[in-house]
Design an enzyme around this catalytic site. Structure first.
Site, PDB file in Angstrom:
ATOM      1  CG  HIS A   1     -11.334  -0.982   8.755  1.00 47.47           C
ATOM      2  ND1 HIS A   1     -10.827  -1.806   9.724  1.00 47.47           N
ATOM      3  CD2 HIS A   1     -10.558  -1.211   7.663  1.00 47.47           C
ATOM      4  CE1 HIS A   1      -9.812  -2.501   9.243  1.00 47.47           C
ATOM      5  NE2 HIS A   1      -9.632  -2.152   7.983  1.00 47.47           N
TER       6      HIS A   1
ATOM      7  CG  ASP B   1       9.596  -0.605   5.019  1.00 43.59           C
ATOM      8  OD1 ASP B   1      10.197  -1.420   5.749  1.00 43.59           O
ATOM      9  OD2 ASP B   1       8.538  -0.873   4.438  1.00 43.59           O
TER      10      ASP B   1
ATOM     11  CG  ASP C   1     -10.283   3.476   6.656  1.00 41.75           C
ATOM     12  OD1 ASP C   1     -11.518   3.703   6.639  1.00 41.75           O
ATOM     13  OD2 ASP C   1      -9.783   2.418   6.227  1.00 41.75           O
TER      14      ASP C   1
ATOM     15  CB  VAL D   1      -0.947   0.014   1.223  1.00 41.29           C
ATOM     16  CG1 VAL D   1      -1.778   1.286   1.223  1.00 41.29           C
ATOM     17  CG2 VAL D   1      -1.856  -1.216   1.235  1.00 41.29           C
TER      18      VAL D   1
ATOM     19  CB  ALA E   1     -10.279  -3.442   2.136  1.00 42.55           C
TER      20      ALA E   1
ATOM     21  CB  ALA F   1      -1.683   1.338   8.577  1.00 44.32           C
ATOM     22  NE  ARG F   2      -5.619  -4.057  10.893  1.00 49.51           N
ATOM     23  CZ  ARG F   2      -6.084  -4.042   9.634  1.00 49.51           C
ATOM     24  NH1 ARG F   2      -6.251  -2.915   8.982  1.00 49.51           N
ATOM     25  NH2 ARG F   2      -6.407  -5.175   9.032  1.00 49.51           N
TER      26      ARG F   2
ATOM     27  CD  GLU G   1     -11.465  -0.914  12.909  1.00 50.64           C
ATOM     28  OE1 GLU G   1     -11.898  -1.879  12.258  1.00 50.64           O
ATOM     29  OE2 GLU G   1     -10.539  -0.202  12.506  1.00 50.64           O
TER      30      GLU G   1
END
Ligand code: NAD
Ligand code: 3PG
Length: 542
Positions: A281, A170, A255, A151, A284, A230-231, A260
């Protein structure tokens, strides 16, 4: 096979399973944890998205569970380590929603920068305001991408298309990837200090939980724009709220949430912030991505049913798919050798060594080692052992496992040697190779042999002298047992002989005893190798 689907998964994917007569599928959405615990015991496969937590309780209650199939990439909702210890395979669909998540990141970024959500609400209320919704452009900004994976890489490309200068951080990628994407690889702190826009695209794990907190916000420029698609939890939600309120963060978009659906006061207050664009969320949630991931996990379930290699199992060592056809016969050779070897051991095993010689040693042989270990342990423990839990079970049993490789070999282009060590240093050595894809055992202890393992065999060791073969043949004949082939290994003339007979049916214990007496065998064992049934077949490779 019974499958339970506990989250919304696209029907296009599930249709692949429904049409298979071996599959019985129940779609049960919105189950409470208690309901799931009650239900899961009936199923062999659970198909989920991020909405279902597959924790220890669920895995323990899933007595028949063989596979957790996650229709998406993030597996932070699955206790993968515990699943592995129970031999439950975890598969995901790591590619199908990448583009969707990257586009959603850009949608949120542009919405935040151009006040789309607030301006939309204002106009719908009947207002006509323009100046309060004056936005900022992406062009010329420095954007930082944390996590340059699937992503993150796509987001970086899109940011560049909007004429941002893109920095990325990264620690786990090759510098070449950043170079190929045309972005500059920097440290985390350089991202925080230099970027006008910061977007996270890492998995959630022990390392990334709370990765952006007070210290990191302290390093950032005033007026920074922050994104999390992401999370929930990668960016600390309390410091995010504090910095939004103080104005240090000009705009943000989120998001994903640590809870959740979000229920805590903290999350409710965060969500209510004007400068924050939020979605539930939806990264996707495109039709395209949902079909992709549903098809991908359904194919994995079918691969499992068909005993085909799994492409996206996260807890099984495996070969590159391109190598799979080439490696499958070696997996078969290894299972065959292990099935054979384990029958020769009469004590607890303390150590297993797998050695790979010749051209096979150019490759990562871990999947072959683990396949062998599973074949061995399956014969010695009650529990079902597979490639998911074999290493863990060996460790729990105190069995040392060694793997060695050498590209050098004498007589064979490829050779695998298995050494099983038991109590008191007792060793069993078996070497095998492939002849035209068929397993052959070419060494037992220090005897050169040459045979293809068959379903029924008799192995014996005795002092070689004239008339032995005749005696064995006579006894077998008297009991109407047909010998299909015989292979004899000797260290020297009239020395010790190692003999292996392939026979058409099992040799009963009384006959084994009779042969032992007649030949004064120092070792004799009737072997049964159900897995070797296929060894004569040159096509299936099973
Ligand atoms: N919002 C959504 O609906 C949605 C959709 C798809 C993916 N995701 C999430 O996005 C994230 C990325 O997904 P992906 O498919 O790109 O995964 P990926 O595995 O391809 O990429 C993740 C990258 O993060 C890097 N990384 C790991 N730890 C890091 C650290 N401490 N610092 C910097 N980089 C680090 C990894 O090296 C890897 O390159 C995952 O959390 C995934 O669950 C969310
Ligand atoms: O990890 C993922 O694949 C995304 O976050 C999507 O999650 P979802 O399938 O629950 O929408």
């Amino acid at each position: 096979m019974k499958i339970i689907v506990t989250d919304e998964v696209a029907s296009e994917g599930l249709a692949l399973l429904k049409q298979d007569p071996r599959v019985e599928m129940d779609v049960r959405l919105g189950l409470s944890k208690e309901e799931l615990l009650k239900a899961i015991g009936d199923y062999e496969v659970i198909i989920t998205r991020s909405g279902t937590t597959v924790d220890r309780d669920v895995l323990d209650a899933g007595k028949k569970l063989k596979m957790v199939a996650r229709a998406g990439v993030g597996i932070d909702n699955v206790d993968v380590e515990y699943a592995s210890s129970r031999g439950v395979i975890v598969v995901n669909a790591p590619f199908g929603n990448t583009n969707s998540a990257a586009e959603h990141t850009m949608a949120l970024l542009l919405s935040a920068c151009r006040n789309v959500t607030v301006a939309n609400a204002s106009l719908k209320k009947g207002e006509w305001k323009r100046a309060p919704f004056t936005g900022v452009e992406l062009k010329g900004k420095t954007a930082g991408v944390i996590g340059l994976g699937k992503v993150g890489g796509r987001v970086a490309t899109r940011l560049k298309a909007f004429e941002c200068e893109v920095l990325a951080c990264d620690p786990y990628i090759a510098a070449k990837r950043a170079h190929d994407l045309g972005v500059k690889l920097v440290t985390h702190d350089e991202i925080y200090k230099n970027c006008d826009i910061i977007t996270v695209h890492t998995p959630l794990n022990d390392e990334t939980m709370g990765m952006i907190g007070d210290r990191e916000f302290g390093l950032m420029k005033s007026g920074v724009i922050i994104l999390n698609v992401a999370r929930g939890g990668v960016i600390g939600e309390a410091p995010l709220l504090a910095n939004l309120k103080s104005g240090k963060i000009a705009l943000a978009a989120v998001d994903v949430w640590s809870e959740e659906p979000p229920k805590t006061d903290l999350l409710k207050e965060l969500i209510s912030q004007d400068k924050l664009v939020v979605t539930p969320h939806l990264g996707a949630n495109t039709f395209e991505a949902q079909v992709n991931v549903a098809v991908d996990v359904s194919k994995e379930v079918l691969n499992y049913l068909d005993e085909q290699p799994l492409e996206n199992a996260v807890n099984i060592p495996r070969f590159d798919l391109a190598l799979m056809d080439q490696m499958r016969p070696f997996l078969n050779l290894m299972s065959t050798m292990c099935d054979f070897g384990i029958q020769l051991v009469d004590t607890n095993i303390s150590k297993v060594s797998f050695s790979f010689f010749g051209s096979i040693a150019h490759y990562d042989c871990t999947p072959i080692t683990v396949c062998g270990l599973a074949a061995l342990l399956n014969k010695v423990v009650e529990q079902d052992v597979n490639m998911v839990n074999a290493s863990l079970i060996a460790e729990q049993m105190g069995i040392a496992v060694e793997e060695s490789k050498s590209t050098q070999t004498d007589a064979f282009s490829n050779l695998i040697t298995l050494v099983l060590e038991g109590e008191g240093g007792k060793r069993r050595l078996i070497s095998g190779t492939l002849f035209e894809g068929i397993p052959r055992i070419v060494r037992l202890r220090d005897y050169t042999m040459d045979f293809t393992p068959e379903e029924h065999m008799l192995l014996m060791h005795y002092a070689d002298r004239p008339g032995m073969i005749g005696k064995i043949g006579t006894i077998m004949g008297q009991h109407e047992i047909n010998i299909a082939s015989m292979n004899l290994g000797r260290s020297e003339k009239k020395g010790e002989a190692m003999v292996i007979l392939s026979i058409d049916s099992a040799v009963p214990p009384v006959v084994v005893e009779e042969i032992k007496k007649a030949t004064e065998a120092t070792f004799i064992k009737a072997l049964h190798m159900p897995t070797a049934k296929c060894n004569r077949c040159r096509s299936c490779g099973n």
